[in-house]
Design an enzyme around this catalytic site. Sequence first.
Site, PDB file in Angstrom:
ATOM      1  N   ASP A  11       0.848  -1.188   0.000  1.00 12.09           N
ATOM      2  CA  ASP A  11       0.000   0.000   0.000  1.00 12.09           C
ATOM      3  C   ASP A  11       0.883   1.238   0.000  1.00 12.09           C
ATOM      4  O   ASP A  11       1.530   1.537   0.999  1.00 12.09           O
ATOM      5  CB  ASP A  11      -0.926  -0.029   1.209  1.00 12.09           C
ATOM      6  CG  ASP A  11      -1.932   1.114   1.219  1.00 12.09           C
ATOM      7  OD1 ASP A  11      -2.088   1.788   0.185  1.00 12.09           O
ATOM      8  OD2 ASP A  11      -2.556   1.328   2.270  1.00 12.09           O
ATOM      9  N   GLU A  12       0.906   1.933  -1.123  1.00 12.97           N
ATOM     10  CA  GLU A  12       1.708   3.157  -1.258  1.00 12.97           C
ATOM     11  C   GLU A  12       3.168   2.926  -0.870  1.00 12.97           C
ATOM     12  O   GLU A  12       3.788   3.743  -0.203  1.00 12.97           O
ATOM     13  CB  GLU A  12       1.100   4.290  -0.424  1.00 12.97           C
ATOM     14  CG  GLU A  12      -0.281   4.708  -0.857  1.00 12.97           C
ATOM     15  CD  GLU A  12      -0.327   5.423  -2.200  1.00 12.97           C
ATOM     16  OE1 GLU A  12       0.741   5.814  -2.739  1.00 12.97           O
ATOM     17  OE2 GLU A  12      -1.431   5.600  -2.723  1.00 12.97           O
ATOM     18  N   VAL A  13       3.725   1.824  -1.325  1.00 16.25           N
ATOM     19  CA  VAL A  13       5.070   1.418  -0.920  1.00 16.25           C
ATOM     20  C   VAL A  13       6.158   2.397  -1.377  1.00 16.25           C
ATOM     21  O   VAL A  13       7.200   2.503  -0.730  1.00 16.25           O
ATOM     22  CB  VAL A  13       5.366  -0.020  -1.398  1.00 16.25           C
ATOM     23  CG1 VAL A  13       5.477  -0.087  -2.903  1.00 16.25           C
ATOM     24  CG2 VAL A  13       6.593  -0.578  -0.732  1.00 16.25           C
ATOM     25  N   HIS A  43      -1.112   5.748  -5.727  1.00  9.81           N
ATOM     26  CA  HIS A  43      -1.664   6.901  -6.436  1.00  9.81           C
ATOM     27  C   HIS A  43      -0.730   7.329  -7.569  1.00  9.81           C
ATOM     28  O   HIS A  43      -1.115   8.057  -8.455  1.00  9.81           O
ATOM     29  CB  HIS A  43      -1.872   8.082  -5.486  1.00  9.81           C
ATOM     30  CG  HIS A  43      -3.045   7.907  -4.583  1.00  9.81           C
ATOM     31  ND1 HIS A  43      -2.943   7.309  -3.350  1.00  9.81           N
ATOM     32  CD2 HIS A  43      -4.346   8.221  -4.754  1.00  9.81           C
ATOM     33  CE1 HIS A  43      -4.134   7.288  -2.789  1.00  9.81           C
ATOM     34  NE2 HIS A  43      -5.007   7.821  -3.618  1.00  9.81           N
TER      35      HIS A  43
END
Length: 85
Positions: A11-13, A43
Site C-alpha cells: 500500500d503506497e510502498v 496513487h
Amino acid sequence: LVHGPELLILDEVTSSLDPAAERAVLETIDHLKGQLTVLAVTHGDGLLVAADQVYRMHEGRLHLEAAGARQADVLTAGDRVTDSS
C-alpha cells in the site's frame, strides 16, 4: 517474505521514497515475479513498470487496463473482477 507467502500486498510502498530508493523497490518487486502474487495499491504511476495487470479506480468504477487499451473493461461497484484466462 521469510515465510514464503503466496500474496504480498503493498500500500503506497513508494509514495515517500527518493528516486533511488523507488528504483530499488521496483527492482525487488520485479525480482519477485513468478514467485508470488504482488498486489500494489498506489496513487502514482511508478509501479506501472512492474505490473502485469493494471486496475484503476475512477469515479467509483474499477477500470481494467490492458496493453494498448486505456479501458478494456469497466466494472461498477458490486461487480466481480475475474480472470478470464
